[in-house]
Motif scaffolding. Sequence first.
Motif, PDB file in Angstrom:
ATOM      1  N   SER A 182       0.838  -1.196   0.000  1.00  8.60           N
ATOM      2  CA  SER A 182       0.000   0.000   0.000  1.00  8.60           C
ATOM      3  C   SER A 182       0.870   1.243   0.000  1.00  8.60           C
ATOM      4  O   SER A 182       1.974   1.248   0.558  1.00  8.60           O
ATOM      5  N   MET A 217      -1.094  -0.216   9.024  1.00  4.40           N
ATOM      6  CA  MET A 217      -2.448   0.038   8.549  1.00  4.40           C
ATOM      7  C   MET A 217      -2.438   0.777   7.223  1.00  4.40           C
ATOM      8  O   MET A 217      -1.408   1.324   6.808  1.00  4.40           O
ATOM      9  N   VAL A 218      -3.597   0.805   6.587  1.00  2.00           N
ATOM     10  CA  VAL A 218      -3.731   1.525   5.336  1.00  2.00           C
ATOM     11  C   VAL A 218      -3.621   3.019   5.599  1.00  2.00           C
ATOM     12  O   VAL A 218      -3.899   3.482   6.712  1.00  2.00           O
ATOM     13  N   ALA A 273      -5.915   5.570   8.116  1.00  3.53           N
ATOM     14  CA  ALA A 273      -6.551   4.671   9.088  1.00  3.53           C
ATOM     15  C   ALA A 273      -7.153   5.437  10.260  1.00  3.53           C
ATOM     16  O   ALA A 273      -8.233   5.077  10.753  1.00  3.53           O
ATOM     17  N   HIS A 274      -6.476   6.484  10.709  1.00  6.77           N
ATOM     18  CA  HIS A 274      -6.973   7.225  11.868  1.00  6.77           C
ATOM     19  C   HIS A 274      -8.323   7.873  11.560  1.00  6.77           C
ATOM     20  O   HIS A 274      -9.219   7.908  12.410  1.00  6.77           O
ATOM     21  N   MET A 330     -10.566   6.747   9.677  1.00  7.99           N
ATOM     22  CA  MET A 330     -11.590   5.705   9.584  1.00  7.99           C
ATOM     23  C   MET A 330     -12.059   5.222  10.954  1.00  7.99           C
ATOM     24  O   MET A 330     -13.069   4.524  11.063  1.00  7.99           O
ATOM     25  N   LYS A 331     -11.327   5.593  12.003  1.00 12.68           N
ATOM     26  CA  LYS A 331     -11.592   5.056  13.338  1.00 12.68           C
ATOM     27  C   LYS A 331     -12.999   5.356  13.827  1.00 12.68           C
ATOM     28  O   LYS A 331     -13.667   4.486  14.396  1.00 12.68           O
ATOM     29  N   LEU A 334     -15.754   3.133  12.821  1.00  9.14           N
ATOM     30  CA  LEU A 334     -15.655   1.759  13.321  1.00  9.14           C
ATOM     31  C   LEU A 334     -15.925   1.657  14.820  1.00  9.14           C
ATOM     32  O   LEU A 334     -15.871   0.565  15.390  1.00  9.14           O
ATOM     33  N   ASP A 342      -9.347  -5.938  12.684  1.00 11.49           N
ATOM     34  CA  ASP A 342      -9.456  -4.549  12.248  1.00 11.49           C
ATOM     35  C   ASP A 342      -9.273  -4.474  10.726  1.00 11.49           C
ATOM     36  O   ASP A 342      -8.223  -4.870  10.211  1.00 11.49           O
ATOM     37  N   ARG A 401      -8.625  -2.105   8.883  1.00  7.40           N
ATOM     38  CA  ARG A 401      -7.615  -1.135   8.457  1.00  7.40           C
ATOM     39  C   ARG A 401      -6.221  -1.753   8.372  1.00  7.40           C
ATOM     40  O   ARG A 401      -5.315  -1.161   7.777  1.00  7.40           O
ATOM     41  N   THR A 423      -3.182  -3.933   7.133  1.00  5.52           N
ATOM     42  CA  THR A 423      -2.724  -4.553   5.897  1.00  5.52           C
ATOM     43  C   THR A 423      -2.282  -5.982   6.207  1.00  5.52           C
ATOM     44  O   THR A 423      -2.167  -6.371   7.377  1.00  5.52           O
TER      45      THR A 423
END
Length: 200
Positions: free
Chosen positions: A37, A62-63, A66-67, A69-70, A73, A90, A92, A94
């Motif tokens: 990624s 993580m991708v 990611a933060h 996206m938290k 979730l 998770d 997020r 990889t």
Amino acid sequence: MLYQAIKRVTDVVGALVGLILLLPVVPILGALIKIESKGPIFVALPRVSRGRNIFIYKFRSMVPGAHAMKQSLMHLNERRDGPFFKMRHDPRLTRVGTFIRRFRIDEFPQLWNVLTGDLSLVGPRPHEPKEITHYPERYRHLPQAKAGITGISQVRGASGLPFLKELEFDDYYLTHQSMWLDTKILLRTFVIFLFDHNAV
């Protein structure tokens, strides 16, 4: 204080040895992270140590983004007893990230934080600035201490511990600090690294 002086020497020597051993792995691991990624090889995460905000370094697991996206979730958060966020699966993460977290390789760059004096090899667990605002009054002194890469709470269950139990362990450590206790924690950490590969 003699203990603090010996502890600092141990930190510097341990960090130097660890970073030297890590050097040959960085290009390989960095390439794998970049191939899977786009994004940096390392991430700098905000934490609190010695009463101030610092950034600790980790291999990115993580991708990118990611933060951000938290929040979406949060309804899947498996931690219900405190301010922490944890998902065993998770989305997020990889594939490389899942592997390096399983073997705790992602945390090795924190040895640089030890070398610079922001962290110690052993100490209370470093938490995010927002997380420490949830500490009960009797544990508000914990962020004033130098945080550690490992500690009693990390070797007694890490993120699987109840919130208050983790703080209780860190408080116990600060009250009973000694080179003997540090040595036991480091040996326990080494055993966990070699034989306990459950994700944290």
